[in-house]
Design a protein around this motif. Structure first.
Motif, PDB file in Angstrom:
ATOM      1  N   TYR A   1       0.828  -1.210   0.000  1.00 17.33           N
ATOM      2  CA  TYR A   1       0.000   0.000   0.000  1.00 17.33           C
ATOM      3  C   TYR A   1       0.864   1.263   0.000  1.00 17.33           C
ATOM      4  O   TYR A   1       0.523   2.261  -0.645  1.00 17.33           O
ATOM      5  N   ALA A   2       1.971   1.222   0.738  1.00 23.51           N
ATOM      6  CA  ALA A   2       2.853   2.392   0.781  1.00 23.51           C
ATOM      7  C   ALA A   2       3.472   2.654  -0.592  1.00 23.51           C
ATOM      8  O   ALA A   2       3.568   3.802  -1.035  1.00 23.51           O
ATOM      9  N   ILE A   3       3.892   1.596  -1.284  1.00 24.56           N
ATOM     10  CA  ILE A   3       4.478   1.753  -2.618  1.00 24.56           C
ATOM     11  C   ILE A   3       3.445   2.294  -3.597  1.00 24.56           C
ATOM     12  O   ILE A   3       3.716   3.230  -4.365  1.00 24.56           O
ATOM     13  N   SER A   4       2.250   1.718  -3.578  1.00 27.53           N
ATOM     14  CA  SER A   4       1.187   2.201  -4.463  1.00 27.53           C
ATOM     15  C   SER A   4       0.824   3.645  -4.136  1.00 27.53           C
ATOM     16  O   SER A   4       0.572   4.450  -5.035  1.00 27.53           O
ATOM     17  N   GLY A   5       0.801   3.967  -2.831  1.00 29.00           N
ATOM     18  CA  GLY A   5       0.486   5.334  -2.429  1.00 29.00           C
ATOM     19  C   GLY A   5       1.537   6.322  -2.892  1.00 29.00           C
ATOM     20  O   GLY A   5       1.210   7.443  -3.306  1.00 29.00           O
ATOM     21  N   PHE A   6       2.814   5.918  -2.824  1.00 29.37           N
ATOM     22  CA  PHE A   6       3.895   6.774  -3.308  1.00 29.37           C
ATOM     23  C   PHE A   6       3.742   7.038  -4.804  1.00 29.37           C
ATOM     24  O   PHE A   6       3.849   8.178  -5.269  1.00 29.37           O
ATOM     25  N   SER A   7       3.466   5.976  -5.553  1.00 26.78           N
ATOM     26  CA  SER A   7       3.257   6.130  -6.993  1.00 26.78           C
ATOM     27  C   SER A   7       2.056   7.014  -7.285  1.00 26.78           C
ATOM     28  O   SER A   7       2.093   7.886  -8.164  1.00 26.78           O
ATOM     29  N   ALA A   8       0.971   6.798  -6.523  1.00 24.94           N
ATOM     30  CA  ALA A   8      -0.236   7.603  -6.735  1.00 24.94           C
ATOM     31  C   ALA A   8       0.017   9.075  -6.416  1.00 24.94           C
ATOM     32  O   ALA A   8      -0.467   9.966  -7.130  1.00 24.94           O
ATOM     33  N   MET A   9       0.800   9.358  -5.361  1.00 25.76           N
ATOM     34  CA  MET A   9       1.085  10.755  -5.011  1.00 25.76           C
ATOM     35  C   MET A   9       1.894  11.441  -6.109  1.00 25.76           C
ATOM     36  O   MET A   9       1.663  12.622  -6.421  1.00 25.76           O
ATOM     37  N   LEU A  10       2.847  10.728  -6.700  1.00 24.94           N
ATOM     38  CA  LEU A  10       3.599  11.300  -7.822  1.00 24.94           C
ATOM     39  C   LEU A  10       2.641  11.669  -8.956  1.00 24.94           C
ATOM     40  O   LEU A  10       2.765  12.741  -9.568  1.00 24.94           O
ATOM     41  N   SER A  11       1.706  10.774  -9.248  1.00 26.07           N
ATOM     42  CA  SER A  11       0.736  11.042 -10.309  1.00 26.07           C
ATOM     43  C   SER A  11      -0.197  12.188  -9.926  1.00 26.07           C
ATOM     44  O   SER A  11      -0.567  13.003 -10.769  1.00 26.07           O
ATOM     45  N   VAL A  12      -0.567  12.256  -8.645  1.00 22.04           N
ATOM     46  CA  VAL A  12      -1.426  13.342  -8.179  1.00 22.04           C
ATOM     47  C   VAL A  12      -0.779  14.692  -8.446  1.00 22.04           C
ATOM     48  O   VAL A  12      -1.424  15.643  -8.911  1.00 22.04           O
ATOM     49  N   LEU A  13       0.506  14.798  -8.165  1.00 24.86           N
ATOM     50  CA  LEU A  13       1.209  16.056  -8.388  1.00 24.86           C
ATOM     51  C   LEU A  13       1.194  16.440  -9.866  1.00 24.86           C
ATOM     52  O   LEU A  13       0.969  17.604 -10.217  1.00 24.86           O
ATOM     53  N   CYS A  14       1.422  15.452 -10.742  1.00 22.83           N
ATOM     54  CA  CYS A  14       1.390  15.730 -12.184  1.00 22.83           C
ATOM     55  C   CYS A  14      -0.005  16.172 -12.625  1.00 22.83           C
ATOM     56  O   CYS A  14      -0.152  17.145 -13.379  1.00 22.83           O
ATOM     57  N   TYR A  15      -1.026  15.464 -12.156  1.00 23.48           N
ATOM     58  CA  TYR A  15      -2.402  15.812 -12.493  1.00 23.48           C
ATOM     59  C   TYR A  15      -2.755  17.206 -11.994  1.00 23.48           C
ATOM     60  O   TYR A  15      -3.469  17.961 -12.649  1.00 23.48           O
ATOM     61  N   THR A  16      -2.257  17.552 -10.800  1.00 26.03           N
ATOM     62  CA  THR A  16      -2.633  18.822 -10.191  1.00 26.03           C
ATOM     63  C   THR A  16      -2.183  20.006 -11.036  1.00 26.03           C
ATOM     64  O   THR A  16      -2.944  20.960 -11.239  1.00 26.03           O
ATOM     65  N   GLU A  17      -0.942  19.957 -11.535  1.00 25.53           N
ATOM     66  CA  GLU A  17      -0.476  21.075 -12.364  1.00 25.53           C
ATOM     67  C   GLU A  17      -1.347  21.236 -13.597  1.00 25.53           C
ATOM     68  O   GLU A  17      -1.727  22.347 -13.973  1.00 25.53           O
ATOM     69  N   PHE A  18      -1.679  20.126 -14.252  1.00 27.96           N
ATOM     70  CA  PHE A  18      -2.525  20.203 -15.441  1.00 27.96           C
ATOM     71  C   PHE A  18      -3.922  20.722 -15.098  1.00 27.96           C
ATOM     72  O   PHE A  18      -4.491  21.533 -15.827  1.00 27.96           O
ATOM     73  N   ALA A  19      -4.494  20.225 -14.001  1.00 23.69           N
ATOM     74  CA  ALA A  19      -5.857  20.622 -13.626  1.00 23.69           C
ATOM     75  C   ALA A  19      -5.936  22.112 -13.324  1.00 23.69           C
ATOM     76  O   ALA A  19      -6.956  22.761 -13.595  1.00 23.69           O
ATOM     77  N   VAL A  20      -4.855  22.673 -12.763  1.00 22.71           N
ATOM     78  CA  VAL A  20      -4.820  24.101 -12.470  1.00 22.71           C
ATOM     79  C   VAL A  20      -4.668  24.915 -13.746  1.00 22.71           C
ATOM     80  O   VAL A  20      -5.320  25.945 -13.934  1.00 22.71           O
ATOM     81  N   GLU A  21      -3.812  24.438 -14.651  1.00 24.55           N
ATOM     82  CA  GLU A  21      -3.519  25.183 -15.873  1.00 24.55           C
ATOM     83  C   GLU A  21      -4.600  25.000 -16.942  1.00 24.55           C
ATOM     84  O   GLU A  21      -4.837  25.894 -17.753  1.00 24.55           O
ATOM     85  N   ILE A  22      -5.237  23.814 -16.952  1.00 24.00           N
ATOM     86  CA  ILE A  22      -6.290  23.526 -17.944  1.00 24.00           C
ATOM     87  C   ILE A  22      -7.518  23.011 -17.199  1.00 24.00           C
ATOM     88  O   ILE A  22      -7.822  21.813 -17.225  1.00 24.00           O
ATOM     89  N   PRO A  23      -8.240  23.876 -16.497  1.00 25.22           N
ATOM     90  CA  PRO A  23      -9.385  23.431 -15.686  1.00 25.22           C
ATOM     91  C   PRO A  23     -10.626  23.141 -16.516  1.00 25.22           C
ATOM     92  O   PRO A  23     -11.593  23.901 -16.531  1.00 25.22           O
ATOM     93  N   VAL A  24     -10.602  22.017 -17.231  1.00 24.96           N
ATOM     94  CA  VAL A  24     -11.745  21.592 -18.040  1.00 24.96           C
ATOM     95  C   VAL A  24     -12.131  20.180 -17.632  1.00 24.96           C
ATOM     96  O   VAL A  24     -11.382  19.484 -16.946  1.00 24.96           O
ATOM     97  N   ALA A  25     -13.290  19.731 -18.085  1.00 25.65           N
ATOM     98  CA  ALA A  25     -13.825  18.438 -17.663  1.00 25.65           C
ATOM     99  C   ALA A  25     -13.079  17.253 -18.270  1.00 25.65           C
ATOM    100  O   ALA A  25     -13.283  16.123 -17.851  1.00 25.65           O
ATOM    101  N   GLY A  26     -12.203  17.508 -19.230  1.00 28.05           N
ATOM    102  CA  GLY A  26     -11.553  16.411 -19.942  1.00 28.05           C
ATOM    103  C   GLY A  26     -10.496  15.671 -19.174  1.00 28.05           C
ATOM    104  O   GLY A  26     -10.069  14.594 -19.579  1.00 28.05           O
TER     105      GLY A  26
END
Length: 605
Positions: free
Chosen positions: A106-131
């Motif tokens: 779970y810790a390994i999966s959570g670490f991987s998910a957090m890395l992806s969360v950070l990547c998603y967050t920048e895009f969601a802020v810069e391109i706030p659309v439903a896509g």
């Protein structure tokens, strides 16, 4: 803008499904098929712009209502993530692959998910659309790659919803003092993986569909209440479970070795699926630059901590070999003499899975809405209801597909296939973030563009080689001494030798290391998934290609050509290898390397 903008009405006419020029007659369609190679090349090279992703919202006819803040996003994130993964897959993976070391999985999966969360967050802020990730990939990796991802996004959400709905039935059965499988109908003539029919899952999905269609803000309130109750029950599980802890249950902490830990981690990544659905709500968020980072990162932190503590508690209560694979927490309390507690645990699990289904329904419909806005799917699916401010058509279609899969398919088949689609998409989003930071059409020199390509080849190639060696070899470490330094070298060159473009509002820290690590971890976890799941993944991707070559390619090409006729710079950006009108050509100069550059408004290819 052309008639495409007004095709969002709710009537079910041919023009709502195949309105493009290529489908006006059989003759037009045959002509389009003959042009498939050139059109495919056009779409492969086409990249969108941030502004284009905002422009296509007009296809929906009505705006989605901006009603959400960071508090809503946090609880949507918690509601989206904590569900079937922890309450069902924990037992399966602890029993079969990881033992008590499932907490490390779970810790390994959570670490991987957090890395992806950070990547998603920048895009969601810069391109706030439903896509969501579909829009992000369209901007950075191009129209064709976005479609391949889009198909897997749809598969991801259908499968995750189906898996959670089936888990809902299992926990409901235990709540009613039945075995987890008792409320399913056995169809003896079907394959063992598809013969346990689940009508309760279908009913649950139907109820969720109504809630998702009615109101996002209303769904937020329901999700908020349910998540609070859910977390209180999780606290009870941990405290009551620790009172019945037995340290001897941890004696053989890693019975299946490191390979079992990573194999479980790949499957348990399913438990973190959901946060990407929250990113699709950026279009309905009041202040994306503030609310999205707080909401996504905050919710993922809460979920990772809860998962690790709950799984550790479970393994302290019961020997890993005796953990039930269908309803581990409820039956664990029964085994330690707290039979009454299983009802409370079952209620908590049902609440958690209900909110996961609700957020999933909201997220998947918004993905499909934005895909339809680009005409890769019928524009009828892009319609936003004027009264509710929600994409009714897309919601109903996605929930029907989810119900059909949930009715037939077993959980283990769903979990493995889901993990492949999810990890593949998260890896692509990390690649897209590197492209966004280090490449800008018309301003990045040829030298730096080629260095970026070389670095991406090193990062991807070394990650794939590491995962491949892990997958085929049981022993040995020498190959890792080669692939590891290549990954480090590729990332170092990016950091020190390629100019980085800074984000305009909120950016991921430690670029390029975080997206590069996300690529490596996601690919490594892919290497731990079984062969049959990859075969199913390949079949689905093949079906996507058939649909794209017969319909999606020609629809999106026609839409791009129609946008070109509008003589708009923002629209011409979509056209790939289609020459822009002369009146729109920009002035060019030379950079310090002697490469031709423009003022940044030329076509993005």
């Amino acid at each position: 803008m052309t008639r495409n903008r007004t095709r969002g009405c709710s009537s079910c006419t041919k023009d709502q499904f195949l309105p493009e020029e290529s489908f006006m007659s059989w003759g037009n369609y045959l002509t389009a098929l003959k042009q498939t190679p050139s059109r495919l090349m056009n779409r492969v090279t086409a990249r969108s712009l941030d502004s284009t992703e905002f422009e296509v919202k007009a296809v929906s006819g009505n705006e989605m209502k901006k009603t959400l803040n960071w508090w809503d996003i946090i609880w949507f994130g918690v509601g989206a993530v904590i569900g079937a993964g922890i309450f069902v897959l924990t037992g399966q993976e602890a029993n079969q692959h990881a033992g008590p070391a499932v907490v490390l999985s779970y810790a390994i999966s959570g670490f991987s998910a957090m890395l992806s969360v950070l990547c998603y967050t920048e895009f969601a802020v810069e391109i706030p659309v439903a896509g969501g990730s579909f829009a992000y990939l369209r901007v950075e990796l191009g129209d064709f790659m976005a479609f391949i991802a889009a198909g897997n996004i749809i598969l991801e959400y259908v499968i995750s919803g189906a898996a959670v709905a089936r888990s809902w039935t299992s926990y409901f059965a235990t709540l009613c003092n039945h075995e987890p499988q008792d409320f399913r109908i056995i169809a003896h003539n079907l394959s063992p993986n598809y013969n346990q029919l689940d009508p309760i899952a279908v009913v649950v999905i139907a109820v969720i569909c109504v809630l998702a269609v009615y109101s996002v803000k209303g769904s937020s309130r329901l999700n908020y209440f349910s998540s609070i109750v859910h977390l209180l029950i999780i606290v009870f599980i941990v405290i009551a479970g620790l009172f019945h802890a037995n340290k001897t249950n941890l004696t053989n902490f890693t019975p299946y070795g490191p390979r079992g830990i990573f194999q479980a981690s790949a499957v348990l990544f399913f438990a973190y699926v959901g946060f990407d659905a929250v990113s699709t709500m950026a279009e309905e968020t009041k202040n994306p630059a503030r609310d999205i980072p707080i909401g996504l990162i905050g919710s993922m932190t809460i979920c990772t901590f809860a998962y690790c503590v709950m799984s550790f508690t479970l393994c302290l209560m019961v020997p890993y070999s005796k953990i039930d694979k269908d309803a581990p927490f409820t039956l664990a309390f029964q085994q330690v003499g707290m039979g009454w507690a299983k009802y409370l645990v079952a209620v908590g699990a049902l609440k958690g899975m209900t909110t996961v289904l609700l957020v999933s329904a909201i997220g998947q419909s918004r993905y499909l809405t934005h895909i339809a806005r680009t005409h890769m799917m019928p524009p009828w699916l892009a319609h936003v209801n004027e009264k509710t401010g929600t994409p009714v058509n897309a919601t109903v279609v996605m929930m029907l597909a989810t119900a059909a899969v949930a009715f037939f398919t077993s959980l283990d088949v769903l979990a493995n296939l889901l993990s492949i689609s999810t990890l593949f998409i998260f890896m692509l989003v990390a690649v897209a973030l590197l492209v966004r930071r280090y490449y800008s059409s018309g301003t990045t020199s040829t030298k730096h563009r080629n260095m970026l390509i070389g670095c991406l080849v090193c990062i991807l190639g070394s990650s794939i080689a590491t995962a491949a060696f892990w997958g085929v070899s049981q022993t040995g470490w020498i190959p890792y001494t080669i692939t590891g330094p290549i990954w480090v070298l590729g990332t170092l060159v990016l950091q020190f030798f390629v100019p980085q473009k800074k984000p305009t509002t909120w950016g991921v820290p430690l670029v390029p290391w975080i997206p590069s690590a996300s690529i490596a971890v996601n690919i490594f976890l892919l290497g731990s998934i079984d062969k049959d799941s990859f075969i199913r993944f390949a079949i689905w991707t093949g079906l996507l290609m058939v649909y794209y070559l017969l319909f999606g390619l020609h629809a999106s090409y026609d839409n791009a050509m129609e946008m070109e006729k509008a003589k708009s710079v923002e629209n011409v950006m979509e056209l790939g290898e289609v020459e822009a009108p002369k009146s729109l050509h920009t002035t060019h100069g030379s950079d310090e390397d002697g490469n031709t550059v423009s003022d940044g408004n030329d076509q993005k290819n």
